[in-house]
Motif scaffolding. Structure first.
Motif, PDB file in Angstrom:
ATOM      1  N   GLN A  46       0.817  -1.222   0.000  1.00 52.39           N
ATOM      2  CA  GLN A  46       0.000   0.000   0.000  1.00 52.39           C
ATOM      3  C   GLN A  46       0.841   1.259   0.000  1.00 52.39           C
ATOM      4  O   GLN A  46       0.487   2.263  -0.634  1.00 52.39           O
ATOM      5  N   PRO A 135      -8.447   2.359  -3.330  1.00 56.85           N
ATOM      6  CA  PRO A 135      -7.488   1.331  -3.722  1.00 56.85           C
ATOM      7  C   PRO A 135      -7.948   0.435  -4.871  1.00 56.85           C
ATOM      8  O   PRO A 135      -7.127   0.006  -5.684  1.00 56.85           O
ATOM      9  N   ASP A 160      -2.020  -4.215   2.612  1.00 54.23           N
ATOM     10  CA  ASP A 160      -1.618  -3.486   3.810  1.00 54.23           C
ATOM     11  C   ASP A 160      -1.506  -4.504   4.947  1.00 54.23           C
ATOM     12  O   ASP A 160      -1.940  -5.652   4.811  1.00 54.23           O
TER      13      ASP A 160
END
Length: 252
Positions: A46, A135, A160
């Motif tokens: 991320q 995302p 993440d």
């Protein structure tokens, strides 16, 4: 027999706002003499997505509200950081000294709304890194860019590190995905003995993210892009499908 290979891409530079991640991936593949194949999945940390998208804030620019100041006293955190967390959140879920768990605006329940300062240039001067705005859209954009450059559209997972209720430690979790099925509902399929599966669902993108995190690491490994090869292709279902609706929350 089925097999799966997991390979980190070497030579990824420190990412700056505006960097072309697709071009960086192409360069890394060339250096390692790797060619993308149909069904390949690329997992990206991320942080490099957020950095490329310029998702930074500086503590010096944040004026904490009365709510943030009061919450900072309860949690022993910087009021400016707490304000940044609140700005990214829809709800405070749990709080105590040193801990602030929130529901992010996009639905994830996580510590500090995913705001981080580890492996962030300028963190000592108060620079914060936020999660990407969307995302799933970031993953779809990168997938399209790679298809334009290479003629092959790999699956993309943005990963993440999340903590989990009632479990110690963090693990890789998908917050964005494109080109693969993030959430599989296999209810109605048969088990080994012909019985119907009644409640079985699979967080497929999370499994991919946690596999990649074995090579990505959590500290100074510097391996933010990982290639998985050997997964079966599947229709596109975004990572947002993994978020359980509030009305199904049994722990409220």
């Amino acid at each position: 027999m089925p097999s799966l290979t997991i390979t980190s891409l070497d030579g990824v530079p420190l990412i700056q706002p505006g960097d072309d991640l697709a071009e960086i991936i192409v360069s890394c593949l060339d250096r390692q003499d790797l060619q993308l194949q149909s069904g390949d999945v690329l997992v990206l940390a991320q942080k490099i997505i957020s950095k490329a998208e310029g998702r930074f804030r500086d503590l010096a620019d944040i004026a904490p509200s009365h709510e943030a100041t009061a919450l900072a006293k309860e949690t022993c955190k910087d009021p400016r950081l707490v304000q940044a967390i609140l700005d990214e959140s829809s709800e405070v879920v749990r709080k105590r000294k040193g801990v602030l768990v929130v529901r992010h605006k996009r639905g994830w329940v996580m510590a500090q709304a995913g705001i981080d300062q580890s492996n962030v240039e300028g963190a000592d001067q108060g620079r914060l890194l936020l999660l990407p705005e969307d995302p799933d859209a970031s993953a779809a954009h990168l997938r399209a860019a790679l298809q334009g450059k290479l003629g092959i559209a790999p699956g993309i997972v943005i990963a993440d590190s999340f903590g989990r209720p009632f479990r110690n430690g963090t693990t890789g979790t998908a917050i964005g995905a494109a080109g693969l099925t993030s959430f599989m509902d296999i209810r109605g399929e048969k088990d080994l003995f012909g019985r119907d599966l009644m409640v079985s669902t699979v967080a497929h993108a999370d499994e991919i993210a946690s596999s990649a995190s074995l090579l990505m690491g959590q500290a100074n490994e510097g391996q933010p892009i990982v290639l998985l090869r050997g997964l079966a292709t599947s229709p596109n279902v975004p990572a947002s499908s993994l978020i359980r609706p509030l009305e199904e929350d049994l722990f409220r």
